[in-house]
Design an enzyme around this catalytic site. Structure first.
Site, PDB file in Angstrom:
ATOM      1  N   CYS A 142      -3.323 -17.829  22.065  1.00 44.32           N
ATOM      2  CA  CYS A 142      -3.427 -16.531  22.743  1.00 44.32           C
ATOM      3  C   CYS A 142      -2.297 -15.629  22.257  1.00 44.32           C
ATOM      4  O   CYS A 142      -1.142 -16.047  22.246  1.00 44.32           O
ATOM      5  CB  CYS A 142      -3.256 -16.682  24.245  1.00 44.32           C
ATOM      6  SG  CYS A 142      -4.452 -17.754  25.009  1.00 44.32           S
ATOM      7  N   THR A 202       1.865  -4.518   4.257  1.00 41.25           N
ATOM      8  CA  THR A 202       1.705  -4.882   5.669  1.00 41.25           C
ATOM      9  C   THR A 202       1.225  -6.324   5.871  1.00 41.25           C
ATOM     10  O   THR A 202       1.482  -6.920   6.920  1.00 41.25           O
ATOM     11  CB  THR A 202       0.705  -3.939   6.377  1.00 41.25           C
ATOM     12  OG1 THR A 202      -0.556  -4.003   5.696  1.00 41.25           O
ATOM     13  CG2 THR A 202       1.206  -2.521   6.393  1.00 41.25           C
ATOM     14  N   THR A 262       0.821  -1.215   0.000  1.00 41.17           N
ATOM     15  CA  THR A 262       0.000   0.000   0.000  1.00 41.17           C
ATOM     16  C   THR A 262       0.851   1.259   0.000  1.00 41.17           C
ATOM     17  O   THR A 262       0.506   2.257  -0.644  1.00 41.17           O
ATOM     18  CB  THR A 262      -0.913  -0.020   1.251  1.00 41.17           C
ATOM     19  OG1 THR A 262      -1.784  -1.142   1.138  1.00 41.17           O
ATOM     20  CG2 THR A 262      -1.729   1.244   1.383  1.00 41.17           C
ATOM     21  N   SER A 294       2.080  -7.644  -0.856  1.00 42.02           N
ATOM     22  CA  SER A 294       2.841  -8.587  -0.027  1.00 42.02           C
ATOM     23  C   SER A 294       2.135  -9.925   0.142  1.00 42.02           C
ATOM     24  O   SER A 294       2.733 -10.875   0.645  1.00 42.02           O
ATOM     25  CB  SER A 294       3.212  -7.974   1.323  1.00 42.02           C
ATOM     26  OG  SER A 294       2.118  -7.963   2.181  1.00 42.02           O
ATOM     27  N   SER A 295       0.889 -10.033  -0.315  1.00 40.96           N
ATOM     28  CA  SER A 295       0.231 -11.358  -0.306  1.00 40.96           C
ATOM     29  C   SER A 295       0.962 -12.307  -1.253  1.00 40.96           C
ATOM     30  O   SER A 295       0.782 -13.517  -1.173  1.00 40.96           O
ATOM     31  CB  SER A 295      -1.216 -11.264  -0.768  1.00 40.96           C
ATOM     32  OG  SER A 295      -1.791 -10.070  -0.398  1.00 40.96           O
TER      33      SER A 295
HETATM   34  N1  ASP Z   1      -2.256  -5.840   0.553  1.00 37.32           N
HETATM   35  C1  ASP Z   1      -1.270  -4.866   0.948  1.00 37.32           C
HETATM   36  C2  ASP Z   1       0.068  -5.573   1.041  1.00 37.32           C
HETATM   37  O1  ASP Z   1       0.312  -6.240   2.014  1.00 37.32           O
HETATM   38  C3  ASP Z   1      -1.654  -4.236   2.246  1.00 37.32           C
HETATM   39  C4  ASP Z   1      -0.707  -3.196   2.759  1.00 37.32           C
HETATM   40  O2  ASP Z   1       0.360  -2.933   2.292  1.00 37.32           O
HETATM   41  O3  ASP Z   1      -1.075  -2.565   3.787  1.00 37.32           O
HETATM   42  O4  ASP Z   1       0.855  -5.488   0.135  1.00 37.32           O
END
Ligand code: ASP
Length: 348
Positions: free
Chosen positions: A284, A94, A18, A63-64
């Site tokens: 947890c 993220t 992102t 990043s997926s």
């Molecule tokens: N789908 C995005 C990624 O992980 C989400 C992000 O960067 O916040 O590449």
């Protein structure tokens, strides 16, 4: 701690996510920016007393789509540029950042310089983006050295919102708020407010004279099995009998408990006898596996399940990939190394 910027050299590695996007004014879809454009959107970068170089990994990825090969490329880029720079900032999506930071912590041995991952929840090209603060502070942290020329944070870390966390202790916990990450079982290594307050007593202590080591072999024949009430015997058996399976991260209840079914005990025992490594980590977010505390974990102990203490799933998966990649069929060594922290990823 007195910090000296001493005009550090920092390598900014762009990988996507992102942070590297903006909104198309016509379609409103998120579209990637070039890294040059990203830097233009944060002109304050030029005011930092840091010499910045850039290394874009193109094409940028969500990043997926991160895979172990991507970690190899990233770790190798840091290794190849290690002598030239005082610190590294990795701009990354993220979603899997906690996996990448964990993986890199295992791939880089004797790390004595900062490797700071960051990203953002709102694209850099949009209003109210958190990208600017995250990026500028991550660079400052990567450039921070003491008066003896030692990096303040010689580790792989994630900086987000106001917190610097050990990468392999971190989990993405929120997909909406700016504070997207949390290190539940280890205190933050620094906090950014008016000043950046470093907790240098909490960092790993590298032996500076030892050269950086690169470990890029991985083995992905790993499954994650999250226990739940009503879990079926046939599904558990199917997973434990996957051809080529080397290890299972068992996400257990509370302090490492599991249902007392005889079939589960037998299935785990058989898997262990076939040299499948079984690592227990608790569901947890806070706390650790203490096997044997309750009757409900005695079966696991008997089946040869290893207690992963307070390790995160991200660190458990990547630690197993790294250990199996490097020690191959030496299951005894792998099991022994799972009981001890390698890069501060668990508490003993
Ligand atoms: N789908 C995005 C990624 O992980 C989400 C992000 O960067 O916040 O590449």
């Amino acid at each position: 701690m007195k910090q000296k910027q001493r005009n550090s050299r920092v390598l900014l590695i762009f990988t996507g996510g992102t942070i590297s996007m903006t909104e198309d004014i016509h379609t409103h879809a998120l579209v990637p920016l070039s890294y040059e454009r990203m830097l233009q959107l944060v002109p304050e970068i030029n005011k930092l007393d840091v010499a910045i170089s850039t290394l874009p990994f193109t094409p940028f990825i969500d990043s997926s789509d991160v895979e172990p090969l991507f970690w190899t490329k990233l770790a190798t880029a840091i290794y190849d540029n290690y002598a030239e720079y005082d610190g590294f900032v990795v701009l990354h999506g993220t979603d899997t950042m906690a996996y990448s930071a964990s993986a890199l912590s295992f791939m880089l041995g004797n790390l004595a310089k900062p490797v700071v991952f960051t990203g953002s929840q709102i694209p850099i090209g949009m209003m109210r983006s958190d990208a600017r603060e995250n990026l500028l502070t991550a660079i400052e942290i990567a450039a921070a050295y003491d008066e003896h020329g030692r990096a303040l944070i010689p580790e792989v870390t994630i900086f987000f919102e106001d917190s610097l966390m050990r990468g392999n202790r971190t989990t993405k916990k929120n997909s909406e708020q700016f504070a997207a990450f949390r290190s539940y079982n280890y205190p933050r290594l620094a906090q950014a407010g008016v000043d950046i307050k470093y907790n240098t007593h909490l960092t790993l202590k590298p032996e500076a004279e030892k050269p950086l080591e690169l470990f890029t072999k991985t083995d992905s024949n790993i499954a994650v099995l999250r226990l739940f009430p009503g879990m079926s015997q046939s599904i558990v058996n199917a997973i434990l009998n996957i051809k080529g399976l080397r290890a299972v991260v068992l996400e257990t209840y509370g302090s490492g408990n599991a249902p007392s079914h005889k079939w589960l005990h037998d299935a785990l025992k058989q898997a262990n006898a076939k040299n499948i490594i079984l690592l227990s980590k608790t569901q947890c977010p806070v706390g650790r596996v203490a096997m044997g505390r309750y009757q409900a974990s005695l079966n696991l102990l008997d089946a040869g399940v290893i207690a992963g203490s307070d390790i995160t799933t991200e660190a458990a998966v990547t630690k197993l990939m790294y250990l199996i990649g490097h020690y191959g069929d030496d299951v005894a060594t792998i099991k022994q190394r799972l009981t001890q922290p390698i890069r501060g990823e668990m508490t003993v």
